[in-house]
Design a protein around this motif. Structure first.
Motif, PDB file in Angstrom:
ATOM      1  N   SER A 387       0.812  -1.204   0.105  1.00 46.61           N
ATOM      2  CA  SER A 387      -0.244   0.032   0.004  1.00 46.61           C
ATOM      3  C   SER A 387       0.890   1.400   0.010  1.00 46.61           C
ATOM      4  CB  SER A 387      -0.879   0.059   1.273  1.00 46.61           C
ATOM      5  OG  SER A 387      -1.382   1.368   1.390  1.00 46.61           O
ATOM      6  N   LEU A 388       0.708   1.923  -0.734  1.00 46.45           N
ATOM      7  CA  LEU A 388       1.120   3.579  -0.938  1.00 46.45           C
ATOM      8  C   LEU A 388       0.993   4.202   0.264  1.00 46.45           C
ATOM      9  CD1 LEU A 388       2.593   5.803  -2.722  1.00 46.45           C
ATOM     10  CD2 LEU A 388       0.187   6.648  -3.306  1.00 46.45           C
ATOM     11  N   LEU A 389      -0.303   4.149   0.975  1.00 47.77           N
ATOM     12  CA  LEU A 389      -0.501   4.926   2.187  1.00 47.77           C
ATOM     13  C   LEU A 389       0.361   4.520   3.236  1.00 47.77           C
ATOM     14  CD1 LEU A 389      -4.285   5.428   1.557  1.00 47.77           C
ATOM     15  CD2 LEU A 389      -2.677   6.850   0.598  1.00 47.77           C
ATOM     16  N   SER A 390       0.235   3.050   3.429  1.00 46.55           N
ATOM     17  CA  SER A 390       0.844   2.528   4.279  1.00 46.55           C
ATOM     18  C   SER A 390       2.365   2.980   4.372  1.00 46.55           C
ATOM     19  CB  SER A 390       0.793   0.792   4.356  1.00 46.55           C
ATOM     20  OG  SER A 390      -0.636   0.715   4.673  1.00 46.55           O
ATOM     21  N   TRP A 391       2.768   2.712   3.305  1.00 46.23           N
ATOM     22  CA  TRP A 391       4.321   3.010   3.089  1.00 46.23           C
ATOM     23  C   TRP A 391       4.616   4.251   3.442  1.00 46.23           C
ATOM     24  CZ3 TRP A 391       7.097   6.550  -0.076  1.00 46.23           C
ATOM     25  CH2 TRP A 391       8.518   6.160  -0.068  1.00 46.23           C
ATOM     26  N   ALA A 392       3.857   5.593   3.045  1.00 47.18           N
ATOM     27  CA  ALA A 392       4.149   6.823   3.458  1.00 47.18           C
ATOM     28  C   ALA A 392       3.890   7.221   5.056  1.00 47.18           C
ATOM     29  CB  ALA A 392       3.122   7.716   2.710  1.00 47.18           C
ATOM     30  N   ARG A 418      -3.803   1.509  -5.301  1.00 51.30           N
ATOM     31  CA  ARG A 418      -3.373   0.106  -6.130  1.00 51.30           C
ATOM     32  C   ARG A 418      -1.945  -0.359  -5.369  1.00 51.30           C
ATOM     33  NH1 ARG A 418      -2.481   1.456 -12.132  1.00 51.30           N
ATOM     34  NH2 ARG A 418      -1.372  -0.624 -12.279  1.00 51.30           N
ATOM     35  N   ASP A 419      -1.704  -1.436  -5.425  1.00 53.62           N
ATOM     36  CA  ASP A 419      -0.334  -1.924  -5.034  1.00 53.62           C
ATOM     37  C   ASP A 419       0.774  -1.363  -5.792  1.00 53.62           C
ATOM     38  OD1 ASP A 419       2.102  -3.669  -4.588  1.00 53.62           O
ATOM     39  OD2 ASP A 419       0.733  -5.247  -3.623  1.00 53.62           O
ATOM     40  N   MET A 420       1.770  -1.115  -4.962  1.00 59.73           N
ATOM     41  CA  MET A 420       2.817  -0.346  -5.649  1.00 59.73           C
ATOM     42  C   MET A 420       3.699  -1.226  -6.798  1.00 59.73           C
ATOM     43  SD  MET A 420       4.397   2.314  -3.025  1.00 59.73           S
ATOM     44  CE  MET A 420       4.673   1.429  -1.842  1.00 59.73           C
ATOM     45  N   ARG A 421       3.587  -2.598  -6.424  1.00 55.29           N
ATOM     46  CA  ARG A 421       4.135  -3.426  -7.403  1.00 55.29           C
ATOM     47  C   ARG A 421       3.655  -3.114  -8.793  1.00 55.29           C
ATOM     48  NH1 ARG A 421       3.999  -8.624  -3.821  1.00 55.29           N
ATOM     49  NH2 ARG A 421       1.999  -7.957  -3.298  1.00 55.29           N
ATOM     50  N   GLU A 422       2.313  -2.768  -8.858  1.00 59.84           N
ATOM     51  CA  GLU A 422       1.546  -2.546 -10.248  1.00 59.84           C
ATOM     52  C   GLU A 422       2.060  -1.374 -10.833  1.00 59.84           C
ATOM     53  OE1 GLU A 422      -2.526  -3.228  -9.408  1.00 59.84           O
ATOM     54  OE2 GLU A 422      -2.350  -5.195  -8.334  1.00 59.84           O
ATOM     55  N   TYR A 423       2.677  -0.529 -10.262  1.00 63.51           N
ATOM     56  CA  TYR A 423       2.907   0.623 -11.079  1.00 63.51           C
ATOM     57  C   TYR A 423       4.008   0.335 -11.867  1.00 63.51           C
ATOM     58  CZ  TYR A 423       1.032   3.562  -6.625  1.00 63.51           C
ATOM     59  OH  TYR A 423       0.137   4.079  -5.894  1.00 63.51           O
ATOM     60  N   SER A 424       3.883   1.509 -12.995  1.00 67.61           N
ATOM     61  CA  SER A 424       5.190   1.513 -13.896  1.00 67.61           C
ATOM     62  C   SER A 424       6.309   1.827 -13.228  1.00 67.61           C
ATOM     63  CB  SER A 424       4.890   2.673 -15.156  1.00 67.61           C
ATOM     64  OG  SER A 424       4.831   3.882 -14.653  1.00 67.61           O
ATOM     65  N   ALA A 425       7.504   1.480 -13.838  1.00 66.59           N
ATOM     66  CA  ALA A 425       8.819   2.012 -13.294  1.00 66.59           C
ATOM     67  C   ALA A 425       8.777   3.341 -12.925  1.00 66.59           C
ATOM     68  CB  ALA A 425      10.055   1.541 -14.181  1.00 66.59           C
ATOM     69  N   GLY A 426       8.578   4.445 -13.869  1.00 71.94           N
ATOM     70  CA  GLY A 426       8.305   5.601 -13.862  1.00 71.94           C
ATOM     71  C   GLY A 426       7.703   6.054 -12.467  1.00 71.94           C
ATOM     72  N   GLN A 427       6.225   5.434 -12.482  1.00 68.74           N
ATOM     73  CA  GLN A 427       5.649   5.689 -11.313  1.00 68.74           C
ATOM     74  C   GLN A 427       6.172   5.301  -9.922  1.00 68.74           C
ATOM     75  OE1 GLN A 427       2.195   3.369 -12.416  1.00 68.74           O
ATOM     76  NE2 GLN A 427       1.010   5.337 -13.446  1.00 68.74           N
ATOM     77  N   GLN A 428       7.056   4.293 -10.003  1.00 66.44           N
ATOM     78  CA  GLN A 428       7.558   3.952  -8.807  1.00 66.44           C
ATOM     79  C   GLN A 428       8.753   5.007  -8.197  1.00 66.44           C
ATOM     80  OE1 GLN A 428       9.096   0.067  -9.558  1.00 66.44           O
ATOM     81  NE2 GLN A 428       7.229  -1.037  -8.403  1.00 66.44           N
ATOM     82  N   LYS A 429       9.525   5.580  -9.369  1.00 71.32           N
ATOM     83  CA  LYS A 429      10.391   6.538  -9.097  1.00 71.32           C
ATOM     84  C   LYS A 429       9.720   7.936  -8.606  1.00 71.32           C
ATOM     85  CE  LYS A 429      14.816   7.231  -8.847  1.00 71.32           C
ATOM     86  NZ  LYS A 429      15.854   6.898  -9.865  1.00 71.32           N
ATOM     87  N   LYS A 430       8.744   8.079  -9.162  1.00 73.68           N
ATOM     88  CA  LYS A 430       7.933   9.390  -8.727  1.00 73.68           C
ATOM     89  C   LYS A 430       7.534   9.277  -7.315  1.00 73.68           C
ATOM     90  CE  LYS A 430       6.103  10.982 -13.146  1.00 73.68           C
ATOM     91  NZ  LYS A 430       4.696  11.277 -13.888  1.00 73.68           N
ATOM     92  N   VAL A 431       7.267   8.164  -6.921  1.00 75.65           N
ATOM     93  CA  VAL A 431       6.787   7.816  -5.287  1.00 75.65           C
ATOM     94  C   VAL A 431       8.025   8.449  -4.635  1.00 75.65           C
ATOM     95  CG1 VAL A 431       6.313   6.283  -3.533  1.00 75.65           C
ATOM     96  CG2 VAL A 431       5.210   6.057  -5.560  1.00 75.65           C
TER      97      VAL A 431
END
Length: 492
Positions: A387-392, A418-431
């Motif tokens: 979870s993005l929110l839990s990670w934050a 969404r689960d961050m594993r489903e993000y594109s590589a660019g979206q993960q880097k934006k996180v």
């Protein structure tokens, strides 16, 4: 010459409610050196995988020849490089390998080395060379620059430019695209846009078009307000004339009812015409700005430190067992934006890790200011999951601010769930970048922050750094970004 024809293509990932493509129609020539651009999450990698047959959507895709998608994962990197490179190559084409490697700046001695001993840039160049051994297959290349240093990018761009065949290339590196493509396919908000030329010519035309639409939009906004006021005024006059007629009749005065009625109808007709012109202007305005890529300004709250000197290295060298890096001496002062530049394997990432406090074997002397608060963005983001929110929350990031920054970086609200594993590589880097922007630090240390980040977000980050001027230590091989942002460059 052959064609790729896509008709009425629909695709949505399982478990997702937002389609990636709806009624996509395209006709492409496989002889083009075609650059594919678009915001992160717009479907660039998905399109390549659909063309390669790795994904299946509804609609029609016709490709009159075979295709090859790059990169393919290397299952066992301990094998000889020769065996890795020839895994998907017909035996009769193996003789060309040394020739292709030489054009990529690699000698035949790498073939006997275990693949895992090659640097990231060497691996990328070797795998790209083997991609073009399979004659007859259409090559589709997904972001090859992410592990290439500056000279490596120039070498690969030259290699691709000199090819006698076409390809489909996804990249966010502006200089790299300019160096090797002759057509651009942009996945815009309203659908695909295909033009002849390199990235710079396409982007100039886009900027001109966007400026024209923005100017027309402002003009129509004023016109709509003017017509609205005029229609209200004319309608009020019509009502007033009509009231005059009935007021005169009730008072017993003789009036020309026909004249007053005609005048009232004329004013009402004028009001209707004004309303019609207003609606036409509203419709025209609604058709504007649909492909303008909005990038709201980002904010950064860096902290001021009581001393100018942040970091100092004296004859520093990274010294892993069996290897010793070259000596480097430097000083980083408050307000500087210092870029570490060097080839793959020169120790840039290791030096950054040392400077942020990681245990890295080294020699020499390192000074780091006491109490210095550092915000670090690592090179890789593939560790993100869940979870993005839990990670934050685990990172102690202010949630509202974090989500606001992500929204400004083109994240949709649906992606927050969404689960961050489903993000594109660019979206993960934006996180990772958004998390860093939410941290109030003295020093920001970013290791290749633009890997997989889309073109418009790169420009957004450039504007942020130039506006707020934080103290920054970074590694980045995007030539345009480096030239705009760095106040000083250290060669390693």
């Amino acid at each position: 010459m052959s064609q790729i024809t896509i008709q009425n293509l629909h695709f949505t990932y399982d478990g997702d409610h937002t389609p990636v493509f709806q009624e996509l129609n395209l006709q492409l020539d496989t002889s083009w050196k075609l650059g594919l651009v678009g915001r992160n999450g717009r479907g660039k990698t998905t399109l390549l995988r659909l063309l390669a047959g790795e994904l299946e959507g509804r609609g029609s895709i016709r490709l009159s020849q075979g295709s090859r998608y790059w990169p393919k994962p290397v299952d066992d990197s301990s094998r000889r490089t020769l065996d890795v490179l020839l895994e998907h190559v017909a035996p009769e084409e193996a003789w060309r390998l040394n020739w292709e490697l030489s054009k990529m700046g690699l000698g035949e001695e790498v073939l006997d080395r275990p693949f895992c001993t090659l640097s990231g840039g060497e691996q990328t160049r070797a795998l790209l060379a083997s991609l073009f051994l399979a004659e007859g297959d259409y090559p589709m290349i997904d972001e090859p620059t992410n592990h290439l240093d500056g000279p490596g990018r120039e070498l690969v761009a030259k290699y691709l430019r000199n090819l006698d065949q076409g390809f489909l290339l996804v990249s966010h590196d502006r200089a790299f695209l300019d160096g090797c493509v002759d057509h651009i396919l942009s996945l815009n908000q309203t659908g695909p846009e295909l033009v002849r030329g390199n990235f710079s010519s396409w982007f100039r035309d886009k900027e001109d078009r966007d400026r024209g639409e923005l100017a027309q939009n402002e003009k129509l906004k004023g016109e709509i307000k003017r017509l609205e006021r005029a229609a209200r005024r004319t309608s009020a006059w019509s009502d007033k004339i009509e009231q005059t007629k009935y007021g005169a009749l009730n008072s017993g005065l003789k009036v020309d009812r026909g004249f007053i009625g005609h005048k009232s109808a004329k004013m009402m007709k004028r009001a209707k015409n004004l309303e019609g012109r207003q609606q036409k202007a509203i419709q025209e305005k609604a058709g504007l700005l649909k492909n303008v890529e909005w990038a709201d300004s980002l904010k950064l709250s860096s902290q001021h430190y009581h001393s100018d000197r942040f970091l100092e290295g004296r004859e520093l060298a990274i010294s892993y067992p069996g290897t010793t890096g070259k000596l480097i001496s430097f000083t980083l002062c408050q307000g500087e934006r210092l870029c570490l530049d060097g080839g793959n394997g020169s120790g840039k990432t290791s030096l950054l890790r040392l400077l942020v406090g990681d245990e890295v074997p080294h020699s020499g002397t390192l000074f780091r200011a006491s109490g210095l608060k550092i915000s670090y963005v690592p090179q890789k983001a593939d560790h993100l999951q869940g979870s993005l929110l839990s990670w934050a929350e685990r990172q102690s990031i202010e949630l509202t601010r974090f989500l606001t920054v992500l929204r400004k970086m083109d994240f949709s609200r649906e992606q927050f769930e969404r689960d961050m594993r489903e993000y594109s590589a660019g979206q993960q880097k934006k996180v990772l970048l958004a998390a860093s922007l939410c941290q109030s630090a003295h020093l920001y240390v970013w290791d290749e922050p633009l890997n997989y980040i889309d073109l418009f977000s790169r420009m957004q980050i450039e504007e942020l750094l130039l506006q707020y001027g934080p103290t920054l230590l970074f590694v980045e091989h995007d030539k345009v970004f480096q030239e705009k942002i760095a106040t000083r460059v250290i060669k390693m």
